[in-house]
Scaffold this active site. Structure first.
Site, PDB file in Angstrom:
ATOM      1  N   TYR A   1       0.820  -1.215   0.000  1.00 54.79           N
ATOM      2  CA  TYR A   1       0.000   0.000   0.000  1.00 54.79           C
ATOM      3  C   TYR A   1       0.854   1.266   0.000  1.00 54.79           C
ATOM      4  O   TYR A   1       0.446   2.299  -0.546  1.00 54.79           O
ATOM      5  CB  TYR A   1      -0.944   0.002   1.203  1.00 54.79           C
ATOM      6  CG  TYR A   1      -2.158  -0.873   0.994  1.00 54.79           C
ATOM      7  CD1 TYR A   1      -3.058  -0.620  -0.032  1.00 54.79           C
ATOM      8  CD2 TYR A   1      -2.406  -1.960   1.829  1.00 54.79           C
ATOM      9  CE1 TYR A   1      -4.172  -1.423  -0.239  1.00 54.79           C
ATOM     10  CE2 TYR A   1      -3.515  -2.774   1.638  1.00 54.79           C
ATOM     11  CZ  TYR A   1      -4.397  -2.503   0.606  1.00 54.79           C
ATOM     12  OH  TYR A   1      -5.496  -3.297   0.402  1.00 54.79           O
TER      13      TYR A   1
ATOM     14  N   GLU B   1       0.108 -30.144  11.641  1.00 50.63           N
ATOM     15  CA  GLU B   1      -0.487 -29.280  10.632  1.00 50.63           C
ATOM     16  C   GLU B   1      -1.717 -28.529  11.137  1.00 50.63           C
ATOM     17  O   GLU B   1      -1.815 -27.311  10.987  1.00 50.63           O
ATOM     18  CB  GLU B   1      -0.880 -30.095   9.397  1.00 50.63           C
ATOM     19  CG  GLU B   1      -1.604 -29.274   8.339  1.00 50.63           C
ATOM     20  CD  GLU B   1      -2.071 -30.080   7.143  1.00 50.63           C
ATOM     21  OE1 GLU B   1      -2.726 -29.487   6.269  1.00 50.63           O
ATOM     22  OE2 GLU B   1      -1.794 -31.296   7.079  1.00 50.63           O
TER      23      GLU B   1
END
Length: 367
Positions: free
Chosen positions: A99, A198
């Site tokens: 940005y 995970e």
């Protein structure tokens, strides 16, 4: 190397990029940056470090084309941004850097992929880390729970000692984006190995079942594809505490790649494999053989899953008999399974039977 020393060195190396571009222009040459090709065909196994690194194939970002010229212009703006952040002791996320470029006129990025790619290019050229550039990821690091003593330096420079079991809640200690020694000192551990998990559901299951305490383990929640700080911290635990690392994932092609990123390094960050990868990490996640041997509930492979598995058969990181056999069997079965499928046999089965059996096969424990 201390943090401020690394930042100073990063500025020095970034400045050399500007000098090189200027020198090329001064000599009447079309400026360019030469970089390794980031493709599967250009990652090679380094027997010395036991990780996958970029090979000798090179590509050039050249100003001969508009796209290349814009890249060099953005590089100049990015170098100025990084130098300014280091001088003012500020940092930005990769998203913020994207940005910020809105103020660069025609040089602004059109997508965050472009700004991320440039940050990676600068890492490769300078052999520094984006953390040295004061660029940090948007995502947070993983969580860890278990008998591990650390000393963390907070943002005010104060040191705080804590144990990652006794001094944290059920969610564990949140790993920050900077896990270098000036931020986190690893003091000691009573653990015998690290289990990198995970999914959050399975991490919570092992915590609730007291797996870390019963089996003297450090549990790390990878949060899917692990952040760089997570992989770096796991590597430090392996090297500094001499802890074996095992990776426990779902049984699908994307989970196999999670393991590969921990053990071998990811293709897009092959320039950092020596810094992030833990080559001795073992896989004990769900396999195609487990689907058969444990008669697990499964889902059918999607077309995308099938393409991913076939791609892994050509991926040099999976070029072992174990992975070839498991991938080929999964393709034959046309099925995949989640870690939580083990709950078919009860909530304690994963901690009392499945993991102990797997760890016993690796010689890490006796039932």
């Amino acid at each position: 190397m201390k943090s401020n020393q690394r930042n100073t060195e990063a500025v020095k190396r970034l400045y050399s990029i500007s000098e090189d571009i200027y020198d090329q222009l001064d000599q009447g040459k079309v400026p360019k940056m030469v970089l390794p090709l980031r493709t599967k065909s250009n990652i090679k196994f380094d027997p010395k470090t036991q990780v996958w690194k970029y090979g000798g194939e090179k590509g050039a970002r050249t100003a001969k084309k508009v796209k290349g010229a814009m890249m060099l212009l953005r590089t100049s703006y990015m170098l100025e941004l990084i130098q300014d952040m280091i001088e003012n002791n500020k940092s930005s996320t990769l998203r913020e850097a994207y940005y910020i470029s809105e103020g660069w006129g025609k040089a602004k990025f059109h997508s965050q992929d472009e700004s991320n790619l440039l940050a990676e290019d600068l890492e490769i050229v300078t052999q520094c880390l984006r953390e040295d550039f004061k660029l940090r990821p948007e995502e947070s690091g993983a969580s860890i729970i278990g008998n591990l003593d650390i000393v963390e330096t907070d943002r005010k420079g104060k040191q705080k000692r804590l144990n990652c079991s006794d001094d944290v809640g059920d969610s564990g200690y949140g790993i920050p984006y900077n896990v270098e020694k000036e931020k986190i000192e690893i003091k000691g551990t009573g653990a015998k190995f690290v289990v990198a998990i995970e999914t959050g559901g399975m991490f919570d299951r092992l915590v609730e079942n007291g797996f870390d305490e019963e089996f003297d383990a450090l549990l790390v929640h990878l949060k899917g594809q692990p952040a760089r700080s997570t992989r770096r911290f796991i590597k430090r635990l392996n090297e500094e505490m001499h802890l074996p690392v095992i990776v426990f994932t779902d049984g699908d092609p994307w989970s196999f790649r999670i393991y590969a990123s921990v053990a071998y390094g990811a293709i897009k960050t092959a320039h950092l494999s020596e810094y992030l990868a833990t080559p001795s990490a073992e896989y004990i996640g769900i396999t195609a053989s487990d689907i058969v041997n444990y008669d697990l509930p499964t889902d059918k492979l999607t077309d995308m899953d099938t393409r991913a598995l076939n791609a892994e058969l050509k991926d040099p990181r999976f070029n072992t008999s174990f992975w070839r056999e498991e991938i080929e069997l999964m393709l034959k079965l046309n099925r995949k399974a989640e870690q939580q499928a083990l709950a078919k046999y009860g909530l304690d089965y994963v901690t009392q039977t499945y993991l102990p059996d797997k760890l016993n096969e690796l010689g890490l424990m006796k039932k």
